[in-house]
Design an enzyme around this catalytic site. Sequence first.
Site, PDB file in Angstrom:
ATOM      1  N   CYS A 179      40.474  38.460  34.732  1.00  0.00           N
ATOM      2  CA  CYS A 179      41.737  38.282  35.092  1.00  0.00           C
ATOM      3  C   CYS A 179      42.530  37.256  34.196  1.00  0.00           C
ATOM      4  CB  CYS A 179      41.722  37.682  36.443  1.00  0.00           C
ATOM      5  SG  CYS A 179      40.891  38.554  37.990  1.00  0.00           S
ATOM      6  N   HIS A 181      33.143  27.183  22.553  1.00  0.00           N
ATOM      7  CA  HIS A 181      34.233  27.955  23.257  1.00  0.00           C
ATOM      8  C   HIS A 181      33.607  28.882  24.405  1.00  0.00           C
ATOM      9  CE1 HIS A 181      37.842  29.761  24.692  1.00  0.00           C
ATOM     10  NE2 HIS A 181      37.318  30.884  24.441  1.00  0.00           N
ATOM     11  N   GLN A 192      30.759  36.942  34.942  1.00  0.00           N
ATOM     12  CA  GLN A 192      31.645  37.936  34.273  1.00  0.00           C
ATOM     13  C   GLN A 192      31.141  37.767  32.909  1.00  0.00           C
ATOM     14  OE1 GLN A 192      35.434  35.839  35.242  1.00  0.00           O
ATOM     15  NE2 GLN A 192      35.925  37.674  36.725  1.00  0.00           N
ATOM     16  N   GLY A 216      36.639  42.052  45.935  1.00  0.00           N
ATOM     17  CA  GLY A 216      36.977  42.648  47.339  1.00  0.00           C
ATOM     18  C   GLY A 216      35.685  42.033  48.259  1.00  0.00           C
TER      19      GLY A 216
END
Length: 428
Positions: free
Chosen positions: A50, A99, A120, A194
């Site tokens: 996202c 990073h 993720q 969800g």
Amino acid sequence: MPVFVVGLNYKTAPLEQLERLAIDPERRPKALAHLLAQDHVHEAVLLSTCNRVEVYAAISRFHGGAADARRFLAEFHHLDPQDLAEHLYDYYEERAVQHLFAVASGIDSMVVGEAQVLGQVREAFQGATVERAVGPVLSTLFRQAIKVGRRARAETRIGAGLASTLTVGMRVAAGQLGGLAGRRVLVVGAGRMGRLAGRALRAAGVGELVVANRTAANGAALARDLGARSVTLARIEDELVAADLVVASTAAVTPTVTAGMVTAATARRPATGAPSPLVMIDLGVPRDVDPAVRGLPGVVLADLDGLRAVLETEDTGRRDEVERVRALIAAEAEAFMSWQREARLGPTIRALRARAEEVRGRELDRAAARLSGLSERERAAVEAVTRGLVNKLLHEPVVRGKALAAGPDGDLYARMLRELYALDDPDA
């Protein structure tokens, strides 16, 4: 092989740009194939969430590899490179390693310390592994990044408090609705987000919970787990009529909840008294709720840009924990760089041994006439003595070379060794 990363995130690009560059799991195999077809890219992982889209690559040359990775982002999304230039950042070697470790630890996230990003990172690595897009460099790097992310959460309090953009969105909704207890909620999407949303909402004491999903079986399965009701996407408008809160996060590339749906639903909502607004939390990239919904009366829309604005007004009080994580990252990054420098010396050492063996063999061939009278046993003894002599001569340089290669100037010593013995550059 050097590590390079190029990307954009919530700090460098607006949500619209992140939407345009998002790479969902279905398109990832094609994207990785496109990336690996570039001349200087030999391993690759794509991280698309996202809040960021990043390309991690093991490259043969800095300028060529950097150009290849940047060109991929533009070509794959049919964009003009100039449209991306101002939003992109890139890091090379140790900065790239640091990073990734910062991303996996959650200190580079919109919500500092959020828990979802480590999963993720793991999923991006697994996806690249399935496509055989990773080799020894990125496999080692991402495994270590996952370990760093776990250590950061186990050894510091960076994960305490806010866990994700979801919890921030729920706080926004609670503020708009005067609390979540007993509220009717529609969750759009039965994927990982969800499921997280459903569990968090149940824990917050919401009333009726409805799950809407494109695949009915998946929606029904999540609904059973949550003690909820499941509907198809075609029923969203009907469910909006009675809903207090909508949390949307799907893998769709166009809005699942349209302005037309919301307009029609709000027209059917009770008009008596002072009704609560319809609060919509859009956690999708690309967006799941049409941005035009924001202008509708009686509707409050909070997307990732809106949540970012909320976060910028808050003092998380985590500076000390962030610094502790940064110290951990610095140590782990140096450990990875030491491993990489030592690994780069491997081809040079093999080339040196091959050169020594070549010289030994050539000298034995030159002495063949003088050794022709030797018995098989004597020939074996000469073979063993010369081979042992070569090994003893190389032992100290190899041991010292490995030790020096692990230091900050390791690449310099490897180059010196190649120059001294006229060895081929393994990266050439």
